[in-house]
Design an enzyme around this catalytic site. Structure first.
Site, PDB file in Angstrom:
ATOM      1  N   ASP A  15      18.068  39.498 -39.983  1.00 45.62           N
ATOM      2  CA  ASP A  15      19.238  39.509 -40.858  1.00 45.62           C
ATOM      3  C   ASP A  15      18.805  39.976 -42.243  1.00 45.62           C
ATOM      4  OD1 ASP A  15      20.303  38.313 -38.641  1.00 45.62           O
ATOM      5  OD2 ASP A  15      21.023  36.509 -39.644  1.00 45.62           O
ATOM      6  N   ASP A 136      33.530  36.164 -32.323  1.00 44.25           N
ATOM      7  CA  ASP A 136      33.080  34.925 -32.942  1.00 44.25           C
ATOM      8  C   ASP A 136      34.170  33.890 -32.740  1.00 44.25           C
ATOM      9  OD1 ASP A 136      30.980  36.481 -33.782  1.00 44.25           O
ATOM     10  OD2 ASP A 136      31.799  36.826 -35.783  1.00 44.25           O
TER      11      ASP A 136
END
Length: 246
Positions: A15, A136
């Site tokens: 990330d 999500d």
């Protein structure tokens, strides 16, 4: 690279925020727990340990900032295994740019849900296997815009719609557990795997080898692991032993 039926790839996450490799709690800026200076070096290290795919997330992109292009190119140049990328892919043009740059697969979130015709167009141009859609889920509903906004669909409903538009795989994140290192509920991911016949990759709350072992029985084709491998809760090379599903 396509996903294999009898394999559950262990996929490390890199990330990127402000040019560094970070891990956030539930994706919230300001909750950085791990900060490393060289994202390309981190990705290269996971490859050297045996990763067959690396999952790259442009957290600045997720906030609408396109400032990590140089680092993304560096990762592509230095890593030879397939790379998938998500985070702030807000236009068909930018998705195409990333695919042309050398990413194996783009992960489309908010844009895919709000403009599913873009999935169709990209799949027609680049092939379904290069288009992954991110679903999500929070409280059994799909959330978009960095998990801030709910849409009135379950992950299974949305997965069917987007598969029909040409999505080649699904990245499923259970936001209720993301970054908390507290385990997770298997039911939502099992229901999603049963709902569609394209590969489902799981992300969120994986914090032990036991968690990975539990996922083996669900039919997921991959599991993305972030915080747990950076904080030493999971030994990545040990995790790789779970790749071949019995």
């Amino acid at each position: 690279m396509s996903f294999h039926k009898n394999r559950m790839l262990i996929i490390p996450a890199v990330d990127i925020k402000d040019g560094k490799c970070v891990q956030l709690v539930q994706g919230k800026p300001g909750t950085e727990q791990v900060v490393l200076d060289d994202p390309a070096g981190v990705a290269r290290n996971w490859e050297s340990l045996g990763a067959e795919t690396v999952h790259v997330v442009d957290l600045d992109g997720a906030l609408g900032l396109e400032k990590n292009t140089g680092i993304l190119k560096e990762i592509i140049d230095e890593v030879s295994v397939p790379l998938q990328i998500g985070g702030g892919i807000r236009s068909k043009e930018y998705a195409g740019k990333l695919l042309d740059m050398g990413f194996e697969r783009v992960i489309l979130g908010t844009m895919a849900i709000e403009n599913p015709e873009v999935v169709e167009e990209l799949a027609a141009e680049y092939g379904s296997e290069r288009i992954m859609v991110s679903l999500d889920s929070r409280d059994s509903r799909v959330v978009i815009r960095g998990w801030t906004e709910k849409v009135p669909f379950t992950a299974e409903e949305m997965a069917r719609k987007l598969k029909a538009r040409g999505a080649g795989s699904i990245l499923f994140t259970n936001v209720d557990f993301e970054g908390l290192l507290s385990g997770f509920d298997l039911k939502p991911v099992t229901e999603l795997v049963d709902a569609v016949d394209i590969p489902v990759i799981y992300s969120g709350g994986v914090s032990s080898l036991d968690d990975i072992g539990m996922l083996q029985g669900t039919g997921v084709r991959g599991v993305v692991i972030g915080s747990a491998i950076y904080r030493g809760l999971i030994d990545f090379t040990e995790a790789l032993k779970y790749q071949d599903i019995e």
